[in-house]
Design a protein around this motif. Structure first.
Motif, PDB file in Angstrom:
ATOM      1  N   ILE A   6     -10.644  -6.937  26.942  1.00 45.88           N
ATOM      2  CA  ILE A   6     -10.433  -6.338  28.261  1.00 45.88           C
ATOM      3  C   ILE A   6     -10.713  -7.393  29.315  1.00 45.88           C
ATOM      4  CG2 ILE A   6     -11.290  -4.635  29.904  1.00 45.88           C
ATOM      5  CD1 ILE A   6     -11.843  -2.810  27.519  1.00 45.88           C
ATOM      6  N   GLU A   8     -11.277  -7.598  33.192  1.00 45.76           N
ATOM      7  CA  GLU A   8     -11.511  -6.811  34.398  1.00 45.76           C
ATOM      8  C   GLU A   8     -10.768  -7.436  35.568  1.00 45.76           C
ATOM      9  OE1 GLU A   8     -15.586  -5.793  35.179  1.00 45.76           O
ATOM     10  OE2 GLU A   8     -16.020  -5.715  33.037  1.00 45.76           O
ATOM     11  N   PRO A  19     -10.027  -1.383  37.627  1.00 45.52           N
ATOM     12  CA  PRO A  19      -8.778  -1.746  36.952  1.00 45.52           C
ATOM     13  C   PRO A  19      -9.019  -2.836  35.906  1.00 45.52           C
ATOM     14  CG  PRO A  19      -8.858  -2.736  39.119  1.00 45.52           C
ATOM     15  CD  PRO A  19     -10.081  -1.885  38.995  1.00 45.52           C
ATOM     16  N   PHE A  20      -8.178  -2.834  34.878  1.00 43.64           N
ATOM     17  CA  PHE A  20      -8.306  -3.841  33.829  1.00 43.64           C
ATOM     18  C   PHE A  20      -6.944  -4.121  33.205  1.00 43.64           C
ATOM     19  CE2 PHE A  20      -8.629   0.225  31.749  1.00 43.64           C
ATOM     20  CZ  PHE A  20      -7.982   0.075  30.539  1.00 43.64           C
ATOM     21  N   ALA A  21      -6.877  -5.243  32.515  1.00 42.14           N
ATOM     22  CA  ALA A  21      -5.698  -5.607  31.734  1.00 42.14           C
ATOM     23  C   ALA A  21      -6.142  -5.762  30.287  1.00 42.14           C
ATOM     24  CB  ALA A  21      -5.097  -6.909  32.239  1.00 42.14           C
ATOM     25  N   LEU A  22      -5.255  -5.439  29.361  1.00 43.52           N
ATOM     26  CA  LEU A  22      -5.528  -5.661  27.951  1.00 43.52           C
ATOM     27  C   LEU A  22      -5.025  -7.052  27.584  1.00 43.52           C
ATOM     28  CD1 LEU A  22      -4.401  -2.282  26.369  1.00 43.52           C
ATOM     29  CD2 LEU A  22      -6.720  -3.034  26.870  1.00 43.52           C
ATOM     30  N   GLU A  46       3.773  -2.575  26.976  1.00 42.11           N
ATOM     31  CA  GLU A  46       3.486  -1.984  28.281  1.00 42.11           C
ATOM     32  C   GLU A  46       3.183  -0.493  28.155  1.00 42.11           C
ATOM     33  OE1 GLU A  46       6.223  -3.830  27.690  1.00 42.11           O
ATOM     34  OE2 GLU A  46       5.819  -5.641  28.848  1.00 42.11           O
ATOM     35  N   ALA A  49      -0.323  -0.189  26.864  1.00 39.13           N
ATOM     36  CA  ALA A  49      -1.289  -0.466  27.930  1.00 39.13           C
ATOM     37  C   ALA A  49      -1.402   0.724  28.879  1.00 39.13           C
ATOM     38  CB  ALA A  49      -0.887  -1.716  28.704  1.00 39.13           C
ATOM     39  N   ALA A  54      -4.540   0.752  31.301  1.00 39.63           N
ATOM     40  CA  ALA A  54      -4.542  -0.640  31.772  1.00 39.63           C
ATOM     41  C   ALA A  54      -3.425  -0.873  32.772  1.00 39.63           C
ATOM     42  CB  ALA A  54      -4.379  -1.594  30.587  1.00 39.63           C
ATOM     43  N   ARG A  55      -3.651  -1.829  33.648  1.00 42.50           N
ATOM     44  CA  ARG A  55      -2.631  -2.213  34.633  1.00 42.50           C
ATOM     45  C   ARG A  55      -1.563  -3.106  34.028  1.00 42.50           C
ATOM     46  NH1 ARG A  55      -4.838  -1.747  39.999  1.00 42.50           N
ATOM     47  NH2 ARG A  55      -5.816   0.295  39.941  1.00 42.50           N
ATOM     48  N   VAL A  57      -0.680  -5.869  30.251  1.00 42.53           N
ATOM     49  CA  VAL A  57      -1.058  -6.337  28.917  1.00 42.53           C
ATOM     50  C   VAL A  57      -0.532  -7.757  28.745  1.00 42.53           C
ATOM     51  CG1 VAL A  57       0.967  -5.345  27.770  1.00 42.53           C
ATOM     52  CG2 VAL A  57      -1.096  -5.797  26.449  1.00 42.53           C
TER      53      VAL A  57
END
Length: 83
Positions: A6, A8, A19-22, A46, A49, A54-55, A57
């Motif tokens: 993750i 952040e 919010p986070f991205a994978l 996507e 995610a 998530a926002r 990936v």
């Protein structure tokens, strides 16, 4: 073996949760994704995610080291406490 991490992201004024991205590293980007708990194959990373909240990936065969995910110091503290 692939890793799921993750990343952040900075919070915006309208964010109700952080919010986070994978980040999926050490993997082949074309690998299929299974929907959590269903075994259904998803068409895109996507979509996976999005289901996770998530926002974005990032899928890469490279190794991505995210400093915030480095827990080696914590693991050493636990080992030291156990001795």
């Amino acid at each position: 073996m692939a890793r799921l991490q993750i990343l952040e992201l900075p919070e915006g004024p309208d964010d109700t949760r952080p919010p986070f991205a994978l980040v999926v590293d050490q993997t082949v980007p074309e690998r299929v994704v299974l929907a959590p708990g269903t075994g259904k194959v998803l068409d895109r990373w996507e979509e996976f995610a999005g289901r996770m909240g998530a926002r974005a990936v990032i899928v890469t065969p490279e190794t991505v080291d995210i400093p915030a995910n480095d827990h080696t110091a914590y693991r050493q503290e636990v080992r030291d406490a156990d001795e």
